[in-house]
Design an enzyme around this catalytic site. Structure first.
Site, mmCIF file in Angstrom:
data_model
loop_
_atom_site.group_PDB
_atom_site.id
_atom_site.type_symbol
_atom_site.label_atom_id
_atom_site.label_comp_id
_atom_site.label_asym_id
_atom_site.label_seq_id
_atom_site.Cartn_x
_atom_site.Cartn_y
_atom_site.Cartn_z
ATOM 1 N N CYS A 190 0.808 -1.213 0.000
ATOM 2 C CA CYS A 190 0.000 0.000 0.000
ATOM 3 C C CYS A 190 0.843 1.266 0.000
ATOM 4 C CB CYS A 190 -0.841 -0.077 1.266
ATOM 5 S SG CYS A 190 -1.583 1.432 1.735
ATOM 6 N N GLY A 238 -4.047 -5.333 7.806
ATOM 7 C CA GLY A 238 -2.837 -4.800 7.183
ATOM 8 C C GLY A 238 -1.697 -4.530 8.139
ATOM 9 N N GLY A 239 -0.485 -4.633 7.585
ATOM 10 C CA GLY A 239 0.710 -4.226 8.313
ATOM 11 C C GLY A 239 1.365 -5.312 9.148
ATOM 12 N N GLY A 285 -0.607 -4.579 -4.413
ATOM 13 C CA GLY A 285 -1.742 -3.891 -3.803
ATOM 14 C C GLY A 285 -2.897 -3.855 -4.779
ATOM 15 N N MET A 286 -4.117 -3.832 -4.242
ATOM 16 C CA MET A 286 -5.286 -3.811 -5.120
ATOM 17 C C MET A 286 -5.448 -2.457 -5.805
ATOM 18 S SD MET A 286 -6.396 -6.741 -5.328
ATOM 19 C CE MET A 286 -7.970 -6.535 -6.146
ATOM 20 N N ALA A 287 -4.716 -1.459 -5.315
ATOM 21 C CA ALA A 287 -4.752 -0.159 -5.984
ATOM 22 C C ALA A 287 -3.452 0.086 -6.748
ATOM 23 C CB ALA A 287 -4.994 0.948 -4.967
HETATM 24 P P1 XMP Z 1 -0.758 -6.690 4.377
HETATM 25 O O1 XMP Z 1 0.198 -5.789 5.103
HETATM 26 O O2 XMP Z 1 -1.111 -7.884 5.179
HETATM 27 O O3 XMP Z 1 -2.093 -5.838 4.208
HETATM 28 O O4 XMP Z 1 -0.299 -7.022 3.006
HETATM 29 C C1 XMP Z 1 -3.197 -6.301 3.494
HETATM 30 C C2 XMP Z 1 -4.172 -5.174 3.308
HETATM 31 O O5 XMP Z 1 -3.615 -4.101 2.563
HETATM 32 C C3 XMP Z 1 -4.671 -3.318 2.013
HETATM 33 N N1 XMP Z 1 -4.377 -3.070 0.603
HETATM 34 C C4 XMP Z 1 -4.101 -1.872 0.075
HETATM 35 N N2 XMP Z 1 -4.083 -0.651 0.623
HETATM 36 N N3 XMP Z 1 -3.473 0.271 -1.482
HETATM 37 C C5 XMP Z 1 -3.805 0.419 -0.171
HETATM 38 O O6 XMP Z 1 -3.845 1.549 0.306
HETATM 39 C C6 XMP Z 1 -3.476 -0.936 -2.105
HETATM 40 O O7 XMP Z 1 -3.160 -1.054 -3.287
HETATM 41 C C7 XMP Z 1 -3.818 -2.047 -1.277
HETATM 42 N N4 XMP Z 1 -3.949 -3.373 -1.549
HETATM 43 C C8 XMP Z 1 -4.300 -3.952 -0.370
HETATM 44 C C9 XMP Z 1 -5.935 -4.119 2.168
HETATM 45 O O8 XMP Z 1 -6.686 -3.567 3.222
HETATM 46 C C10 XMP Z 1 -5.406 -5.510 2.521
HETATM 47 O O9 XMP Z 1 -6.317 -6.317 3.220
#
Ligand code: XMP
Length: 496
Positions: free
Chosen positions: A314, A347-348, A405-407
């Site tokens: 992210c 996340g994190g 990341g999905m974004a």
């Molecule tokens: P981890 O740290 O476990 O987090 O990989 C997974 C979560 O990250 C979020 N996520 C994103 N947040 N841009 C963002 O701001 C992105 O492209 C993105 N892709 C995933 C999401 O909440 C996921 O569950």
């Protein structure tokens, strides 16, 4: 000592250690220590692990692995062109994977040809079809074995090769697992069709499924013994149609997942969802503030995803400068919801020790993306890259998988309509995610087993007997546990 919200202001995972307490546990064994938790108001898990709805993390294979280990997977919606059907198929694959009673087994008419049967077996991937007459009464069973040594030109019909009803053992009425096991043992059979008083098909129980149930006592199952699975939708466009299809396929929980869940768009989406689907179990997110969770609770969600910007893939905080350090977010949200609504700490999590932090500071479950990256259950192709070994300077070919990341630009472009994808200038998409290659590293199952083992060690160090008890002890007296780290304390703890 200052209050918990003051202590965690600006803080995230690597900012704290917990003080070890007198241990009351003799065996640090995940099978013996209660790790159960709530995913949402009406859904519980035996293990607090959720795999993230990301297109490089959770499809059916990951969702099956996580559910079999006691957590749950959320199937993402990031399919090519934004199509609904492939996501629905992934949900179906999980629901069909393992069953107590198969409520709608694959069937075939006794008047069909063996070629039809062979095609149906290939299409569905199952080796047993229940044979029905025109009034849907069970007239036999046909297995892949019955098709052996029959040619496609034989013209034979299903009824010519099936095991007919008079040679079958069937059970009438409601049968539970133990009773089915008894029938199978007595008659040495592997498949038990269930029928009603008129002989019409009501379900099928297989020995394989019963054995699986026994081997996986922590698996997350629905009332019919099928694995549970969640599915994500957006808040615009075809999201209601998508939800309808996903629910029809058996999704146990829907997640309205958008980057900024405290928004007009989210409010409208939840209202429309509730109008159309009533009280279906619904998670929503992401938010990271008291106002954010209150907003979602007022709209009647059953669980909330917390986390703005901590994710490994992210770049939201880099690109927008908005977000909340994850421990601050969790404490603030937990204090706002009390025990009313379960929270998913999303996340994190970059090391196993961060899981207990997420759970103690306010998460009921943790959602993991990066932690599963590179495992064989993740979707996507394995690519080989040449890597120079530092010691010998030898070049070796190493298998990698993509995590993004999905974004990220790649994920965003893949979701576009084909025509748009050809014309769009990717730099104008405003991506907020990264794309990286991660070395392939075996199955997610041992990764989960390791996490759970570490979690039980944390409970032991924390002086509790169960996860729930440790949470209660922590919230009653946080000062007893919390050590805010100095820069050198952090270095000593986590720099390796
Ligand atoms: P981890 O740290 O476990 O987090 O990989 C997974 C979560 O990250 C979020 N996520 C994103 N947040 N841009 C963002 O701001 C992105 O492209 C993105 N892709 C995933 C999401 O909440 C996921 O569950």
């Amino acid at each position: 000592m200052s209050s918990l919200p003051d202590l965690v202001r600006g803080a995230t995972f690597d900012d704290f250690l917990f003080t070890p307490q007198f241990s009351v546990i003799e065996r640090r064994d995940p099978a013996a220590i209660d790790l159960s938790c709530r995913l949402s108001q009406r859904l519980s898990l035996k293990r607090p692990i959720v795999s993230a709805n990301m297109d490089t993390i959770t499809r059916s294979e990951m969702a099956i692995a996580v559910a079999e280990e006691g957590g749950i997977g959320i199937i993402d919606r990031g399919f090519r062109n934004g199509d609904i059907e492939p996501q629905v198929r992934e949900v179906e694959k999980v629901k069909r994977r393992q069953h107590g009673i198969i409520a709608d087994p694959y069937t075939i008419r006794d008047s069909a040809t063996l070629n039809d049967a062979s095609d149906a077996m290939r299409r569905t991937g199952v080796g047993t079809l229940v044979v029905l007459d025109d009034a849907n009464r069970v007239t036999g069973l046909l297995t892949a074995r019955d098709l052996r040594f029959t040619s496609r030109t034989s013209g034979l019909l299903v009824r010519d090769r099936m095991t007919p009803r008079e040679r079958l053992i069937v059970s009438e009425g409601v049968v539970d697992g133990a009773a089915a096991e008894e029938v199978m043992r007595t008659h040495k059979i592997k498949k038990l069709p269930l029928v009603d008083g008129d002989g019409r098909l009501r379900g099928l129980i297989t020995a394989k499924d019963l054995l699986k149930q026994r081997q996986l006592p922590f698996a997350t199952r629905d009332a019919q013994g099928r694995l549970r699975v969640g599915a994500a939708i957006g808040a615009k466009g075809d999201y209601l149609e998508r939800a309808s299809e996903l629910l029809r396929a058996g999704a146990d929980v829907i997640v309205i997942d958008i980057a900024h869940g405290h928004s007009v768009v989210m409010g409208r989406a939840i209202d429309a969802f509730r109008r159309q689907f009533g009280d279906v179990e619904l998670l929503a997110g992401n938010v990271a503030t008291r106002e954010g969770v209150q907003f979602l609770i007022e709209r009647g969600v059953n669980g909330i995803k917390v986390g703005i910007g901590p994710g490994g893939g992210c770049t939201t905080r880099l690109n927008t400068n908005f977000g909340v350090p994850q421990l601050q977010a969790l404490v603030e949200c937990r204090m706002a919801v009390g025990d009313k609504i379960p929270l998913i700490a999303d996340g994190g999590i970059r090391r196993d020790g961060a899981i207990i932090e997420a759970l103690l500071f306010g998460g009921d479950t943790v959602m993991l993306g990066n932690a599963f990256a590179g495992t064989i259950e993740t979707p996507g192709d394995t690519v080989h890259k040449s890597v120079v070994l530092p010691e010998s300077q030898k070049v070796v070919r190493v298998p990698f998988k993509v995590f993004r990341g999905m974004a990220s630009i790649g994920a965003m472009v893949d979701r576009l309509d084909v025509e748009d994808a050809d014309t769009v200038d990717v730099d104008t998409l405003g991506a907020e995610g990264l794309e990286v290659s991660v070395p392939l590293r075996g199955s997610a199952r041992p990764v989960i087993a390791g996490m759970l083992k570490h979690l039980t060690s944390s409970i032991s160090y924390g002086g509790a007997a169960t996860l729930g008890e440790l949470k209660t002890m922590f919230w009653k007296n946080p000062e007893r546990y919390l050590i805010k780290l100095s820069a050198s304390g952090r270095k000593e703890s986590f720099d390796r």
